[in-house]
Each structure stands twice: as structure tokens, then as C-alpha cells.
Design an enzyme around this catalytic site. Structure first.
Site, PDB file in Angstrom:
ATOM      1  CG  ASP A  51      -1.749  -1.355   1.383  1.00  0.00           C
ATOM      2  OD1 ASP A  51      -1.812  -1.821   2.741  1.00  0.00           O
ATOM      3  OD2 ASP A  51      -2.049  -1.971   0.471  1.00  0.00           O
ATOM      4  CD  GLU A 227      -8.680  -2.685  -0.842  1.00  0.00           C
ATOM      5  OE1 GLU A 227      -9.311  -3.117   0.354  1.00  0.00           O
ATOM      6  OE2 GLU A 227      -7.719  -3.469  -0.906  1.00  0.00           O
TER       7      GLU A 227
END
Ligand code: AHR
Length: 483
Positions: A51, A227
Site C-alpha cells: 500500500d 479500495e
């Protein structure tokens, strides 16, 4: 209103152009086309960091935040170069409490400069329910992001008290927006994407707009997920990437597109690509590429930052497999201005593309075993500049989408893509002396060692051949601009 921030390209390109002009010739030993004196990054850039958000701040430094496998802390890396992030010290700026609120999983932090102050947006669970994930905001009391002190401003407020994660900020036409993933009551998904202007770092100036719900087959593998949003503007379009499906090899990038002058708060301003734009590659051995961000390299060239594993099968819950490594590669755009993500390029040197100085809009690519200059899929035009198989001072060009196959100059002058047979003859035929471009020193030329001045050249009919360089036209055909 937000003061107009330096456009990421104008600021960096200006600085890089000045540096580059001072060193117009690519120095021997530097990956061609890299800003002189800058080491090119290699993949994976940072192991076990998922991420990742990497950005180049207006202080000229690169900053990086990411999820750590323990999901227990927030840390920042800072370096003057992209490659420097790999070895940069990781400064922990906040740790979760031993119990209570925010004592659960800590996910996907993002560092942002809002009007000269540093903030970190991150998702956190609670110690008694680690998946009770909500989004929180830390604010730095000083000017040095790594020095702190960091204080908790509070929870990022949205209309629903539900699973909220992966917040990012983006300034569009002078207004700062938040884009995030959240579960919405009444919608049977893990998360959807939302957009809203900010009133303060923790509050919205308007009700959020729901941009996308995972419904397509490639979005709902394992879990129904949208997401990890990231935004980039290019030639009048706003592109919003997001990640879909479970965090295993099925994880991939989707794309929403809007006209940059449209009302981006209207859901119907956005069009979803029907197919994923970036997926697992068994050829380059990168699995589950996703949760990306965008930045630029030292020359102002667009980069895609993302994570991915080196293997496909995972024991247990993928969320607790630590080997989502941070990776980078150049981001290219098609002639129509849309992004072409290509394939995840795999471990090793970040590949380049080569356009002949006498045909600057086309690229050297392989078409099967043939090397041509022309149109075709992006991966066929990406070559890794590796240390020469024949030894020091030379480079060999390996095809990204054909690992182990190299650009080979055959004795008769034909240039082909061939598999490494391990022979000394092969090593010699795939090793070239890289020099500043013969017709344009900002480019590169490849000489055949001991050949009396023969170089790789763009030949008539779009072929690539080895040949002498005797005039200006030869020099242009033997010069390749690197992108
Ligand atoms: O890596 C932790 C979480 O897993 C991230 O917030 C999300 O993008 C992913 O699904």
C-alpha cells in the site's frame, strides 16, 4: 481555497531539466536516460511494504509511507532519490496503543502536506476488534515530518460509522478532495469508493459521492472490494485507479476516468473501464499488483508505484502474508492520452523504452524474434538494461515480457531477440558499449565492441540492424531516445 500547488510535473521537470542540461551526456555506467548522477531504482524497491504511497515533495525529497506486515505502527522514509528510499532509514512516527481504540490493525498510511502542515491519514482497528477499521488523522506540530511531534486530530468523519480505509487526498482545480474506501449500509460489498471536498482535515465540506461499487467479475473475486484509490491528471482527463478483489493473486487495478473540467462530484462524470488495467503476470512473476500511487522520477517522468508478490500461491489469509513488496515502473500514455499500464515489469532494473532519433514517435520492440521499430503492445517495447553478459563496461538488453531473451547482433548484421544459450559467443553478441547518443547526447547509442564502429541502427523498413555510422543520417538512426 487551496493555493495553487506546484504541478507535480512543472516543478520536478524544471529542476530535473536544469540538472539534466548540466549533464547533457549520459555518463558511462549510468542507465541511459537516467538523470546524470542518479542511480536508477530496482524492483522490488522496498520489500514487505504494501500500500505504498511515494511522492516527491516541493522540498525536492521523496517521501514514502506504507503498511508494515505487523500492522502496528506508522513509519516514514525520506530520500533525495527514488532509489534512495530502498536503503533509507524508516522513522517510526507513531505506534498503536497497547489496548483500546486504534489498538488493532494499522493500515495504509498516507502523508500529506496541507497548507504547509504535515498530516497522516491511516486506517486503524481496535484491540478488542482489530478489523473495526476506521480512518484517523494525525497532525504534525512541527515542520519536519520525521521529527514530529505527531498528535491525533481525531477520526475522519463520514456519514456512516462503518469500515473506512485507504484515504487519499487530491487537489483538483484549487480544491482539496478526499477519496476513500468504505462499506455503505445497504450495499452488500466490503467497500466502495467515495469522493468529497474537505472542510477541515477530518471533516467533509459536502456529502460524499459514491464513485464505484464492485460488481464486475474481476472486482468480486474472494471479496467485493474497491479500495486503494489514487488520482492523476493527464491531458485534460482525470484518472482514478483503485484496487479490486481479494489481496491474493486476483488483486488488480481498475480505472475510473473523468473529464478534468467536469463536475467530478457527479457520479455520472466518471466512466469505469470494463476490464482491469493492471493484473498478475505469470511471465514476469508478479502476483496481485495493486494499491498504487503515482509519482515522478528525477527527470519528472510519471511513475506507477504499487505492491505485488513474487509468488502466486499463499498459505492462509493473504492479508497476513508479509511479502507484498513495493514496486515502481514508468507510467506511459497512449497517443489518445489514456494511461497504458502494461504489465508489472518484474524484479530487477526498471526497464526503458527506446525511440530512434529519426522516428521519435515509435519504439524499438520485439515481434517474436524480430527486432523492429513500430507499433505494438507496450511490454514488447520495454527492455531492461542489464550489466553486459560479456563483462564490464557493456550492457545487454533483456526483453521485459520475455525474461532471458536478449537483443543479439548476429554476425551478418541482423539484430534478433534470442534466448541466452550460455555460450561466450552469445555473451559477446548481446553486449554493447553504451554511449551518449551520436546525434543527440541526451539519448543513447549502442556500439558493437571490436566491430570498427558498427552500432545498433534503425534500418530501412523499420528493421533494426548493426551497421557503420558514416554520416548524420546514420548518426540519427543509431541514436535512441530513452523513456
Ligand atoms: O494492507 C492492508 C489493507 O489491505 C489495505 O488498507 C487495503 O488496501 C488492503 O486490502
Amino acid at each position: 481555497m487551496v493555493p495553487s500547488l506546484l504541478n507535480r510535473r512543472s516543478f520536478v521537470a524544471g529542476a530535473a531539466a536544469a540538472m539534466f542540461a548540466a549533464h547533457a551526456t549520459a555518463r558511462a555506467g549510468q542507465p541511459a536516460g537516467s538523470a546524470a548522477g542518479v542511480v536508477a531504482p530496482r524492483n522490488p524497491l522496498v520489500p514487505q511494504r504494501a500500500d505504498a504511497r511515494i511522492f516527491k515533495h516541493n522540498d525536492g525529497l521523496y517521501y514514502m509511507t506504507a503498511s508494515v506486515p505487523e500492522y502496528d505502527r506508522l513509519a516514514i522514509r525520506r530520500a533525495p532519490t527514488l532509489a534512495g528510499l530502498a536503503a533509507a532509514e524508516e522513522t517510526v512516527v507513531w505506534r498503536r496503543p497497547a489496548s483500546g481504540k486504534l489498538g488493532g490493525y494499522i493500515w495504509a498510511p498516507e502523508l500529506h502536506d496541507i497548507d504547509g502542515r504535515w498530516y497522516i491519514y491511516f486506517a486503524a482497528g481496535n484491540s478488542d476488534d482489530p478489523f473495526h477499521i476506521r480512518t484517523y488523522v494525525l497532525r504534525n506540530g512541527g515542520r519536519d515530518a520525521l521529527a514530529g511531534p505527531w498528535e491525533l486530530m481525531g477520526q475522519f468523519e463520514t456519514p456512516w460509522d462503518t469500515f473506512t480505509l485507504d484515504s487519499t487526498l487530491y487537489v483538483h482545480r484549487g480544491r482539496r478532495y478526499a477519496c476513500w474506501a468504505q462499506k455503505e449500509p445497504g450495499i452488500d460489498t466490503n467497500s466502495n469508493l467515495y469522493l468529497a471536498p474537505l472542510a477541515t482535515p477530518t471533516t467533509l465540506a459536502a456529502p460524499p459521492t459514491r464513485l464505484t461499487v464492485p460488481t464486475l467479475p474481476w472486482e468480486i473475486q474472494g471479496f467485493k472490494v474497491a479500495e486503494g484509490p489514487a488520482l492523476i491528471e493527464h491531458r485534460g482527463k482525470l484518472f482514478l485507479t483503485y484496487s479490486a478483489s481479494a489481496t491474493d493473486a486476483r488483486y488488480c487495478l481498475g480505472l475510473l476516468t473523468a473529464d478534468a473540467e467536469a463536475d467530478i462530484m457527479r457520479a455520472d462524470s466518471w466512466t469505469k473501464s470494463p476490464e482491469p488495467v493492471f493484473v498478475t503476470s505469470d511471465v514476469t512473476k508478479v502476483y496481485g499488483p495493486g494499491h498504487n500511487s503515482f509519482t515522478v522520477d528525477e527527470q519528472g517522468r510519471d511513475l506507477l508505484v504499487y505492491h505485488g508478490r513474487d509468488y502466486e500461491s499463499i498459505e492462509g489469509d493473504p492479508l497476513f502474508d508479509p511479502n507484498r513488496h513495493t514496486r515502481v515502473q514508468r507510467l506511459y500514455f497512449r497517443p489518445d492520452g489514456t494511461p497504458d499500464f502494461g504489465i508489472p515489469v518484474g524484479n530487477g532494473e526498471v526497464p526503458d523504452r527506446f525511440a530512434p532519433a529519426d522516428a521519435r514517435t515509435r519504439f524499438v520492440r520485439h515481434h517474436g524474434a524480430r527486432l523492429i521499430v513500430g507499433d505494438g503492445p507496450l511490454p514488447s517495447s520495454q527492455f531492461r538494461q542489464k550489466p553486459g553478459l560479456a563483462g564490464t563496461g557493456t550492457v545487454s538488453l533483456e526483453a521485459v515480457d520475455a525474461p532471458g531473451r536478449f537483443v543479439q547482433a548476429q554476425p551478418g548484421g541482423a539484430i534478433v531477440l534470442a534466448a541466452n544459450d550460455g555460450s561466450p559467443a552469445f555473451a559477446r553478441q548481446v553486449s554493447f558499449e553504451r554511449r551518449p547518443g551520436l546525434s543527440d547526447p541526451s539519448g543513447v547509442s549502442f556500439a558493437l565492441p571490436g566491430s570498427g564502429g558498427r552500432h545498433l541502427r534503425h534500418a530501412a523498413g523499420g528493421a533494426l540492424r548493426a551497421g557503420p555510422v558514416t554520416n548524420q543520417a546514420d548518426r540519427a538512426s543509431a541514436t535512441f531516445l530513452v523513456s
